[in-house]
Motif scaffolding. Structure first.
Motif, PDB file in Angstrom:
ATOM      1  N   ARG A 173       0.845  -1.197   0.000  1.00  0.00           N
ATOM      2  CA  ARG A 173       0.000   0.000   0.000  1.00  0.00           C
ATOM      3  C   ARG A 173       0.880   1.247   0.000  1.00  0.00           C
ATOM      4  O   ARG A 173       1.903   1.296   0.671  1.00  0.00           O
ATOM      5  N   ASP A 174       0.478   2.255  -0.764  1.00  0.00           N
ATOM      6  CA  ASP A 174       1.180   3.527  -0.885  1.00  0.00           C
ATOM      7  C   ASP A 174       2.554   3.412  -1.533  1.00  0.00           C
ATOM      8  O   ASP A 174       3.379   4.306  -1.402  1.00  0.00           O
ATOM      9  N   GLY A 186      -9.009  -0.354 -10.938  1.00  0.00           N
ATOM     10  CA  GLY A 186      -9.268  -1.076  -9.694  1.00  0.00           C
ATOM     11  C   GLY A 186      -9.078  -0.196  -8.479  1.00  0.00           C
ATOM     12  O   GLY A 186      -9.872  -0.233  -7.538  1.00  0.00           O
ATOM     13  N   GLY A 187      -8.022   0.612  -8.494  1.00  0.00           N
ATOM     14  CA  GLY A 187      -7.763   1.512  -7.370  1.00  0.00           C
ATOM     15  C   GLY A 187      -8.842   2.560  -7.206  1.00  0.00           C
ATOM     16  O   GLY A 187      -9.328   2.803  -6.103  1.00  0.00           O
ATOM     17  N   VAL A 188      -9.226   3.176  -8.302  1.00  0.00           N
ATOM     18  CA  VAL A 188     -10.271   4.203  -8.249  1.00  0.00           C
ATOM     19  C   VAL A 188     -11.601   3.590  -7.820  1.00  0.00           C
ATOM     20  O   VAL A 188     -12.335   4.173  -7.025  1.00  0.00           O
ATOM     21  N   ALA A 189     -11.903   2.395  -8.311  1.00  0.00           N
ATOM     22  CA  ALA A 189     -13.149   1.715  -7.915  1.00  0.00           C
ATOM     23  C   ALA A 189     -13.156   1.405  -6.421  1.00  0.00           C
ATOM     24  O   ALA A 189     -14.220   1.373  -5.796  1.00  0.00           O
ATOM     25  N   ALA A 190     -11.972   1.221  -5.835  1.00  0.00           N
ATOM     26  CA  ALA A 190     -11.863   0.936  -4.397  1.00  0.00           C
ATOM     27  C   ALA A 190     -11.778   2.216  -3.559  1.00  0.00           C
ATOM     28  O   ALA A 190     -11.554   2.163  -2.355  1.00  0.00           O
ATOM     29  N   GLY A 191     -11.924   3.385  -4.220  1.00  0.00           N
ATOM     30  CA  GLY A 191     -11.902   4.644  -3.502  1.00  0.00           C
ATOM     31  C   GLY A 191     -10.522   5.254  -3.336  1.00  0.00           C
ATOM     32  O   GLY A 191     -10.352   6.217  -2.599  1.00  0.00           O
ATOM     33  N   GLU A 192      -9.534   4.700  -4.013  1.00  0.00           N
ATOM     34  CA  GLU A 192      -8.170   5.223  -3.941  1.00  0.00           C
ATOM     35  C   GLU A 192      -7.986   6.344  -4.958  1.00  0.00           C
ATOM     36  O   GLU A 192      -8.622   6.341  -6.006  1.00  0.00           O
ATOM     37  N   GLU A 251     -11.512  10.128 -18.229  1.00  0.00           N
ATOM     38  CA  GLU A 251     -12.048  11.489 -18.094  1.00  0.00           C
ATOM     39  C   GLU A 251     -13.021  11.585 -16.918  1.00  0.00           C
ATOM     40  O   GLU A 251     -12.953  12.537 -16.137  1.00  0.00           O
ATOM     41  N   THR A 252     -13.891  10.615 -16.775  1.00  0.00           N
ATOM     42  CA  THR A 252     -14.834  10.603 -15.651  1.00  0.00           C
ATOM     43  C   THR A 252     -14.086  10.397 -14.338  1.00  0.00           C
ATOM     44  O   THR A 252     -14.386  11.047 -13.333  1.00  0.00           O
ATOM     45  N   MET A 253     -13.091   9.519 -14.348  1.00  0.00           N
ATOM     46  CA  MET A 253     -12.300   9.271 -13.147  1.00  0.00           C
ATOM     47  C   MET A 253     -11.595  10.553 -12.695  1.00  0.00           C
ATOM     48  O   MET A 253     -11.532  10.840 -11.502  1.00  0.00           O
ATOM     49  N   GLU A 254     -11.100  11.341 -13.655  1.00  0.00           N
ATOM     50  CA  GLU A 254     -10.467  12.624 -13.318  1.00  0.00           C
ATOM     51  C   GLU A 254     -11.489  13.633 -12.803  1.00  0.00           C
ATOM     52  O   GLU A 254     -11.248  14.321 -11.817  1.00  0.00           O
ATOM     53  N   ALA A 255     -12.635  13.721 -13.486  1.00  0.00           N
ATOM     54  CA  ALA A 255     -13.670  14.685 -13.093  1.00  0.00           C
ATOM     55  C   ALA A 255     -14.170  14.412 -11.674  1.00  0.00           C
ATOM     56  O   ALA A 255     -14.527  15.344 -10.951  1.00  0.00           O
ATOM     57  N   GLU A 256     -14.181  13.162 -11.263  1.00  0.00           N
ATOM     58  CA  GLU A 256     -14.645  12.789  -9.927  1.00  0.00           C
ATOM     59  C   GLU A 256     -13.534  12.853  -8.884  1.00  0.00           C
ATOM     60  O   GLU A 256     -13.760  12.570  -7.710  1.00  0.00           O
ATOM     61  N   GLY A 257     -12.314  13.204  -9.305  1.00  0.00           N
ATOM     62  CA  GLY A 257     -11.214  13.379  -8.367  1.00  0.00           C
ATOM     63  C   GLY A 257     -10.431  12.132  -8.011  1.00  0.00           C
ATOM     64  O   GLY A 257      -9.578  12.166  -7.130  1.00  0.00           O
ATOM     65  N   GLY A 258     -10.687  11.027  -8.695  1.00  0.00           N
ATOM     66  CA  GLY A 258      -9.981   9.783  -8.377  1.00  0.00           C
ATOM     67  C   GLY A 258      -8.699   9.581  -9.147  1.00  0.00           C
ATOM     68  O   GLY A 258      -7.886   8.724  -8.786  1.00  0.00           O
ATOM     69  N   LEU A 259      -8.506  10.359 -10.208  1.00  0.00           N
ATOM     70  CA  LEU A 259      -7.350  10.142 -11.079  1.00  0.00           C
ATOM     71  C   LEU A 259      -6.799  11.475 -11.563  1.00  0.00           C
ATOM     72  O   LEU A 259      -7.557  12.412 -11.826  1.00  0.00           O
ATOM     73  N   LYS A 260      -5.503  11.526 -11.703  1.00  0.00           N
ATOM     74  CA  LYS A 260      -4.814  12.658 -12.327  1.00  0.00           C
ATOM     75  C   LYS A 260      -3.896  12.062 -13.392  1.00  0.00           C
ATOM     76  O   LYS A 260      -3.102  11.168 -13.110  1.00  0.00           O
ATOM     77  N   VAL A 261      -4.037  12.534 -14.642  1.00  0.00           N
ATOM     78  CA  VAL A 261      -3.196  12.078 -15.748  1.00  0.00           C
ATOM     79  C   VAL A 261      -2.257  13.210 -16.128  1.00  0.00           C
ATOM     80  O   VAL A 261      -2.698  14.323 -16.412  1.00  0.00           O
TER      81      VAL A 261
END
Length: 89
Positions: A8-9, A32-38, A64-74
């Motif tokens: 982890r981390d 998988g990480g974003v789906a788990a709230g990471e 794009e949706t993952m970024e808009a929801e704050g779970g991902l940065k590309v």
């Protein structure tokens, strides 16, 4: 292969020749990480942002949706254009 997964981390670098599935592997880890709230960060050095988003979409993952929801940065950086003195992250 990884004896149950990564710590982890931890930071994981994926490298290999063209066409070996690096982007597909990373896309699945990120989804998988974003789906788990990471929260996740994808730093690309070979493909443009548009290419990464298009490829992920073709595998059923919406960066794009993952970024808009704050779970991902590309972030896409090209080594040829970067210097040791500047950073865009």
């Amino acid at each position: 292969m990884t004896s149950g997964g990564f710590f982890r981390d931890s930071v994981t670098l994926v490298s290999g020749a063209t066409g070996t599935g690096k982007t597909l592997l990373v896309t699945n880890f990120l989804a998988g990480g974003v789906a788990a709230g990471e929260r996740s960060l994808l730093v690309g050095h070979e493909e443009s942002r548009g290419q990464l988003i298009r490829n992920a979409r073709s595998w059923g993952v919406d960066f794009e949706t993952m970024e808009a929801e704050g779970g991902l940065k590309v972030v896409c950086l090209y080594p040829e254009a970067a210097s040791f003195m500047t950073s865009t992250i």
